[in-house]
Design a protein around this motif. Sequence first.
Motif, PDB file in Angstrom:
ATOM      1  N   PHE A   1     -14.247  -3.249   4.906  1.00 16.25           N
ATOM      2  CA  PHE A   1     -13.691  -2.237   4.009  1.00 16.25           C
ATOM      3  C   PHE A   1     -13.888  -0.828   4.574  1.00 16.25           C
ATOM      4  CE2 PHE A   1     -13.914  -4.569  -0.378  1.00 16.25           C
ATOM      5  CZ  PHE A   1     -12.995  -5.492   0.085  1.00 16.25           C
TER       6      PHE A   1
ATOM      7  N   THR B   1      -2.237  -4.247  -2.221  1.00 16.74           N
ATOM      8  CA  THR B   1      -3.155  -4.876  -1.270  1.00 16.74           C
ATOM      9  C   THR B   1      -4.515  -5.200  -1.869  1.00 16.74           C
ATOM     10  OG1 THR B   1      -4.185  -4.632   0.912  1.00 16.74           O
ATOM     11  CG2 THR B   1      -3.921  -2.623  -0.391  1.00 16.74           C
ATOM     12  N   CYS B   2      -4.950  -4.446  -2.874  1.00 14.14           N
ATOM     13  CA  CYS B   2      -6.262  -4.677  -3.492  1.00 14.14           C
ATOM     14  C   CYS B   2      -6.272  -5.882  -4.426  1.00 14.14           C
ATOM     15  CB  CYS B   2      -6.694  -3.438  -4.266  1.00 14.14           C
ATOM     16  SG  CYS B   2      -5.566  -2.975  -5.604  1.00 14.14           S
TER      17      CYS B   2
ATOM     18  N   THR C   1      -8.191  -7.508   2.761  1.00 12.51           N
ATOM     19  CA  THR C   1      -8.256  -6.908   4.095  1.00 12.51           C
ATOM     20  C   THR C   1      -8.064  -8.012   5.124  1.00 12.51           C
ATOM     21  OG1 THR C   1     -10.660  -7.136   4.130  1.00 12.51           O
ATOM     22  CG2 THR C   1      -9.786  -5.007   3.458  1.00 12.51           C
TER      23      THR C   1
ATOM     24  N   ASN D   1       0.867  -1.188   0.000  1.00  8.56           N
ATOM     25  CA  ASN D   1       0.000   0.000   0.000  1.00  8.56           C
ATOM     26  C   ASN D   1       0.896   1.228   0.000  1.00  8.56           C
ATOM     27  OD1 ASN D   1      -1.775   2.109   0.454  1.00  8.56           O
ATOM     28  ND2 ASN D   1      -2.975   1.030   1.991  1.00  8.56           N
TER      29      ASN D   1
ATOM     30  N   ASN E   1     -18.718  -6.314   2.194  1.00  8.38           N
ATOM     31  CA  ASN E   1     -17.507  -6.403   3.014  1.00  8.38           C
ATOM     32  C   ASN E   1     -17.433  -5.224   3.974  1.00  8.38           C
ATOM     33  OD1 ASN E   1     -16.768  -6.874  -0.168  1.00  8.38           O
ATOM     34  ND2 ASN E   1     -16.279  -8.618   1.128  1.00  8.38           N
TER      35      ASN E   1
ATOM     36  N   SER F   1     -14.043   4.466  10.336  1.00  9.16           N
ATOM     37  CA  SER F   1     -12.744   4.064   9.823  1.00  9.16           C
ATOM     38  C   SER F   1     -11.787   3.820  10.983  1.00  9.16           C
ATOM     39  CB  SER F   1     -12.181   5.149   8.909  1.00  9.16           C
ATOM     40  OG  SER F   1     -11.779   6.274   9.676  1.00  9.16           O
TER      41      SER F   1
ATOM     42  N   VAL G   1     -11.137  -0.243   7.113  1.00  5.99           N
ATOM     43  CA  VAL G   1      -9.788  -0.162   6.535  1.00  5.99           C
ATOM     44  C   VAL G   1      -9.661   0.987   5.540  1.00  5.99           C
ATOM     45  CG1 VAL G   1      -8.068  -1.404   5.164  1.00  5.99           C
ATOM     46  CG2 VAL G   1      -9.431  -2.638   6.871  1.00  5.99           C
ATOM     47  N   ASN G   2     -10.689   1.181   4.701  1.00  5.03           N
ATOM     48  CA  ASN G   2     -10.597   2.120   3.577  1.00  5.03           C
ATOM     49  C   ASN G   2     -11.501   3.338   3.701  1.00  5.03           C
ATOM     50  OD1 ASN G   2      -8.914   0.182   2.283  1.00  5.03           O
ATOM     51  ND2 ASN G   2     -10.710  -0.856   1.453  1.00  5.03           N
TER      52      ASN G   2
ATOM     53  N   SER H   1     -14.792 -11.203   4.140  1.00  2.89           N
ATOM     54  CA  SER H   1     -13.643 -10.340   4.448  1.00  2.89           C
ATOM     55  C   SER H   1     -12.901  -9.881   3.202  1.00  2.89           C
ATOM     56  CB  SER H   1     -12.659 -11.091   5.353  1.00  2.89           C
ATOM     57  OG  SER H   1     -12.087 -12.191   4.645  1.00  2.89           O
TER      58      SER H   1
END
Length: 547
Positions: free
Chosen positions: A399, A145-146, A440, A116, A396, A456, A402-403, A435
């Motif tokens: 997400f 990571t994606c 993630t 990332n 998910n 977040s 994390v995002n 997940s």
Amino acid sequence: MKADSVFINGEVVTIDDHNRVVEGVAVKENRIIAVGTNQEVKEYISDETDIIDLDGQSLLPGFIDAHLHLTIYGTNLLGVSCISPHIQSLQDLFADLRKKTQETPKGHWIRASGFNEKKMIENRFPTKQDLDEISTDHPIVIIRTCNHTSIANSKALEIAHITERTVDPEGGIIERDQEGNLSGKLIENAHMKLFEFACYTEDELRKGMKLASEEIIQAGITSVHDAGGYGNGSDTLRIMQQAVKSNDIKVRVFAIVGSLTNSHEFVQKMLEAGTISGLGDERFRIGPAKVFTDGSSVGPTIATREPYSHNCNDFGITYYSQDELNRILGEAHKKGFQITAHAQGDRAIEMLLNCIENALTKDPREDHRHRIEHAGIASPDLQKRMKKLGIVITPNPVFMYVNGDKYLEYYGDRVNVMYPARDYIDQGIIAAFGSDAPVTFLDPLLGIHAAVNRESAQGQSVGKKQCVKIMEAIRAYTWNGAYASFEEKIKGSIEVGKLADLVVLNDRILKVDKTRIKNVKVQLTMVDGEVLYDPKHIVRKGMKNLC
């Protein structure tokens, strides 16, 4: 009849039709034989019965992760991990890659995963030149990571036959600088096509699958819906079946017929073989036919109806035209498959709904349970169509944890309908949580935390109106996952006659402060009546332990 195992003194969250919470459970062989009060289940105890005194802690149905990539998760463990705490900069990463080249024969692949750029001090991607300085004798690839973008060195590009004259594949970008020179960055389908050459050996796949199974069990997950990996999907499917049979994979697998590399070709091959969804048994079962329609939500490369909030000229990418999607998945539906697709943006979701509607019009089928993987931006008009068509969604929520900060930047107010778990429940749409690991974190409790709190990791509110209750989130990670694979009659809840797939937590999940759900840990995992994870040795033997 006496039980092999009995759980007592617990907060047993059954997830049955009435969401009963009881005290105990009795298990014989691989089935649940009693659910009720301590007194009721103690009747099944003998001197040979394993007793698990929950001491007020929670017992849940085993978690069902409705969308993860088992093979990718496992093979990532074999390479350089960019999420290792010591990797804070590109130089740290390069040092690990150099060390790996010293351990690896020339010509063999060096892979790093979980990259990332936003987590690096330099706040940038590495370049082909950076990687060439590490080695030109080894093909090197760093996977974002994606899992939708990678960076390759010259050797890797050479092996993949990618040059300055190579045309961008449909749905993909081979990045070049202003002079037309390759940067080494491959986006979406260009990245996927690299892995026709960067695929893992059969031995590596077997090792990775075993490692993944161990970590999945430690997370309290007893069933997974595997969403596919890189390389030849047929080979991976065969190896996965063998790994389940040999018990290297100890969790139950619902194998989605999809691959990150040429997914439509894999689907076609399975259609020609005469395979359909549902083939298999309680350990390994064939799932839906799957393709990709768009990209990554955090890339960002998802296909949207309105431009990204941070770039008024960007609407993302699509992998197929509407006609192509209708043909590929329409044929799979006609031949009896459950069908699904990776669809993140609202434009991609709309295309998939059009496809499913078209397929059902031509070849009607009751209880098809066709799915949408992710369904990132699901606005009310799309939700209405999902409900009408009887679609199962696999969102998910993790997400958002994390995002979430990037989603606010990329999509603005659209975060209010991203992975909209509250709306799905209110509309009566079945949503089975997944997940998407290793994109993630694997941890279902973090996913439940994210669904309940919608904040977040940095504490920003991200679509708060989509918050759900703890019991609702647990159902989405258990019974709903079983429903999504047509298996709700045998698992997904704690009821007499169902499979003994259970998880013990180290706290009372229904009583814990909702802002601390992510701190709850798995204490024991049972699959098929067998305790596979018990690090604190809470299992005791015999009636004497009742005193």
